[in-house]
Design a protein around this motif. Sequence first.
Motif, short mmCIF file in Angstrom:
data_model
loop_
_atom_site.label_atom_id
_atom_site.label_comp_id
_atom_site.label_asym_id
_atom_site.label_seq_id
_atom_site.Cartn_x
_atom_site.Cartn_y
_atom_site.Cartn_z
N ARG A 78 28.84 17.90 -11.06
CA ARG A 78 29.28 16.51 -10.89
C ARG A 78 29.43 15.84 -12.24
NH1 ARG A 78 28.54 12.03 -7.07
NH2 ARG A 78 28.35 10.09 -8.25
N ILE A 79 30.54 15.14 -12.42
CA ILE A 79 30.77 14.34 -13.62
C ILE A 79 31.07 12.92 -13.19
CG2 ILE A 79 32.29 13.92 -15.60
CD1 ILE A 79 32.75 16.88 -15.82
N ASP A 80 30.30 11.96 -13.72
CA ASP A 80 30.50 10.55 -13.39
C ASP A 80 30.77 9.78 -14.69
OD1 ASP A 80 30.42 7.91 -12.60
OD2 ASP A 80 28.70 8.18 -11.26
N LEU A 81 32.02 9.36 -14.83
CA LEU A 81 32.43 8.58 -15.99
C LEU A 81 32.92 7.20 -15.56
CD1 LEU A 81 34.37 11.38 -17.91
CD2 LEU A 81 32.20 10.36 -18.60
N SER A 82 32.44 6.74 -14.42
CA SER A 82 32.92 5.47 -13.87
C SER A 82 32.74 4.32 -14.85
CB SER A 82 32.21 5.16 -12.55
OG SER A 82 30.81 5.17 -12.72
N TYR A 83 33.76 3.45 -14.87
CA TYR A 83 33.79 2.26 -15.70
C TYR A 83 33.67 2.57 -17.19
CZ TYR A 83 33.62 -0.13 -11.28
OH TYR A 83 33.93 -0.54 -10.01
N SER A 84 34.25 3.70 -17.58
CA SER A 84 34.42 4.00 -19.02
C SER A 84 35.72 3.30 -19.43
CB SER A 84 34.50 5.51 -19.25
OG SER A 84 33.30 6.14 -18.85
N LEU A 85 35.59 2.09 -19.89
CA LEU A 85 36.74 1.20 -20.03
C LEU A 85 37.78 1.67 -21.03
CD1 LEU A 85 34.93 -2.28 -19.88
CD2 LEU A 85 35.77 -0.85 -18.01
N ILE A 109 32.47 17.51 -7.99
CA ILE A 109 32.66 16.06 -7.82
C ILE A 109 33.00 15.43 -9.17
CG2 ILE A 109 31.58 13.88 -7.15
CD1 ILE A 109 29.77 15.49 -5.28
N MET A 110 34.05 14.61 -9.20
CA MET A 110 34.44 13.91 -10.43
C MET A 110 34.68 12.44 -10.09
SD MET A 110 37.29 15.10 -13.20
CE MET A 110 37.21 14.50 -14.88
N VAL A 111 33.92 11.56 -10.74
CA VAL A 111 33.99 10.13 -10.45
C VAL A 111 34.54 9.41 -11.68
CG1 VAL A 111 32.72 8.08 -9.74
CG2 VAL A 111 32.02 10.34 -8.90
N LEU A 112 35.70 8.79 -11.53
CA LEU A 112 36.36 8.09 -12.63
C LEU A 112 36.75 6.67 -12.23
CD1 LEU A 112 38.68 11.02 -13.78
CD2 LEU A 112 36.69 10.16 -15.02
N ASP A 113 36.17 6.16 -11.17
CA ASP A 113 36.57 4.83 -10.72
C ASP A 113 36.19 3.77 -11.74
OD1 ASP A 113 33.75 5.20 -9.88
OD2 ASP A 113 34.01 3.19 -9.04
N GLY A 114 37.06 2.77 -11.87
CA GLY A 114 36.83 1.69 -12.82
C GLY A 114 37.23 2.03 -14.24
N CYS A 115 37.84 3.20 -14.46
CA CYS A 115 38.34 3.56 -15.80
C CYS A 115 39.73 2.94 -15.94
CB CYS A 115 38.39 5.07 -15.96
SG CYS A 115 36.77 5.87 -15.90
N TYR A 116 39.75 1.66 -16.27
CA TYR A 116 40.98 0.88 -16.21
C TYR A 116 42.06 1.36 -17.16
CZ TYR A 116 37.75 -2.31 -13.85
OH TYR A 116 36.83 -2.85 -13.00
N SER A 117 41.71 2.10 -18.20
CA SER A 117 42.70 2.56 -19.17
C SER A 117 43.23 3.96 -18.86
CB SER A 117 42.10 2.54 -20.59
OG SER A 117 41.70 1.24 -20.96
N LEU A 118 42.68 4.59 -17.84
CA LEU A 118 43.08 5.96 -17.50
C LEU A 118 44.47 5.96 -16.89
CD1 LEU A 118 42.17 8.94 -17.40
CD2 LEU A 118 41.32 8.49 -15.08
N THR A 124 42.00 2.70 -11.39
CA THR A 124 42.50 3.23 -12.66
C THR A 124 43.96 2.82 -12.82
OG1 THR A 124 43.20 5.33 -11.65
CG2 THR A 124 40.95 5.22 -12.51
N ALA A 125 44.57 3.17 -13.98
CA ALA A 125 45.96 2.80 -14.26
C ALA A 125 46.92 3.95 -14.00
CB ALA A 125 46.08 2.34 -15.72
N ILE A 126 46.48 4.93 -13.19
CA ILE A 126 47.32 6.08 -12.86
C ILE A 126 48.59 5.63 -12.14
CG2 ILE A 126 47.44 8.10 -11.33
CD1 ILE A 126 44.53 8.65 -12.04
N GLU A 127 49.73 6.19 -12.59
CA GLU A 127 51.02 5.79 -12.02
C GLU A 127 51.57 6.80 -11.02
OE1 GLU A 127 53.72 4.93 -15.15
OE2 GLU A 127 52.58 3.20 -15.88
#
Length: 368
Positions: free
Chosen positions: A20-27, A43-52, A70-73
Amino acid sequence: MEAMSEAELVEKIHALNLRRIDLSYSLHLNETPDLSSARNLEIMVLDGCYSLIKFPKTSWSITELDLGETAIEEVPPAIESLCKLVVLRLDNCRRLKNLPSSICNLTSLTELELHGCSNITKFPDISGDMKYLSLSETAIEELPSSGDYPGASVSICFSGNEIPNWFSGKTDGSSVTIELPPQWCSSKFLGFALCVVVAFDSYRDQGSLGFGCKCSFETYDGDCNDIDCKLCGLDVDYKPRILCSDYVFLLYCHQLYANVVQNDHRFSIYQHCHKASFEFSPQDDDGWPLPNCKVKKCGVCLLLSEEEDRESGDSFNEESGDGFNEIERIGSRSNGGHSEEEDDRNTGRLKENEPKIDARTLWLGQDR
């Protein structure tokens, strides 16, 4: 801590055998390293990574991927390689465009969250095993023409105060009664489409809102067969807010369908029923009544399969005579030349050319 290169970071992850990797809110995180070879990662958690911006390259072993806020398009077509993915969260990805058709190849995927993705305009291609699908606050305007989700319960919610026209059985208040046509207990029976208009008065939706539904089927002799079921409404994942207006809920309950057709034999006692009544009440997950919300209108529509009609219409007609013709006419909307008498019928069918629905939420779930 000394900064590591991407290669060093990947090597470190391999060495630790991380699951499991949790990088949530790594702005400031705008891209993740290539983790496609991290075979233990689940499990990979990246929620709140607004610049991703870019969709992460991750291992085929991943089972849960959280990319909310996130900013994923876009989601790449290669997502189909994530064969073990069970949960995909993309909620509030406001730059995200429509999902690729290859997502239907994710046969293990049972939960997909897209609420708040305001640029999603097309209903996603999903597999038949989907148990939870959230499409609240998207720009989707049209539902799939098939309307066929075996074993699923459906809830669609949008702002408004009118029961759609195709609900010919509708009334003011929290209960409605419809007449059942002859031979409704057949292989064509798909269940009942249900609709309620709810008036909210400073209602705070901190938890889940659902509906209790008391169904009563009456025979020609006056005997009644009762079924109680629970309908999905607003989901608990919503951020708390105050509701002060009217909302329309379009509902389908697989539990109700299953209770009617259980053990089939052309539905046994229900084949003698000519009338059905439905009473709706807002309630929480524990069945307690909810304050500050009231059912002001409701409607019911009997659903029959058109494909069955086309495949077996002639033979059924020979056996049933005028009774079949009566069912065939009820709820027909194909040419727009229907009469007012036909509008008053209590049966409808899902049509490809139905008007577009301004859908704001949709949940599909097994026994949710």
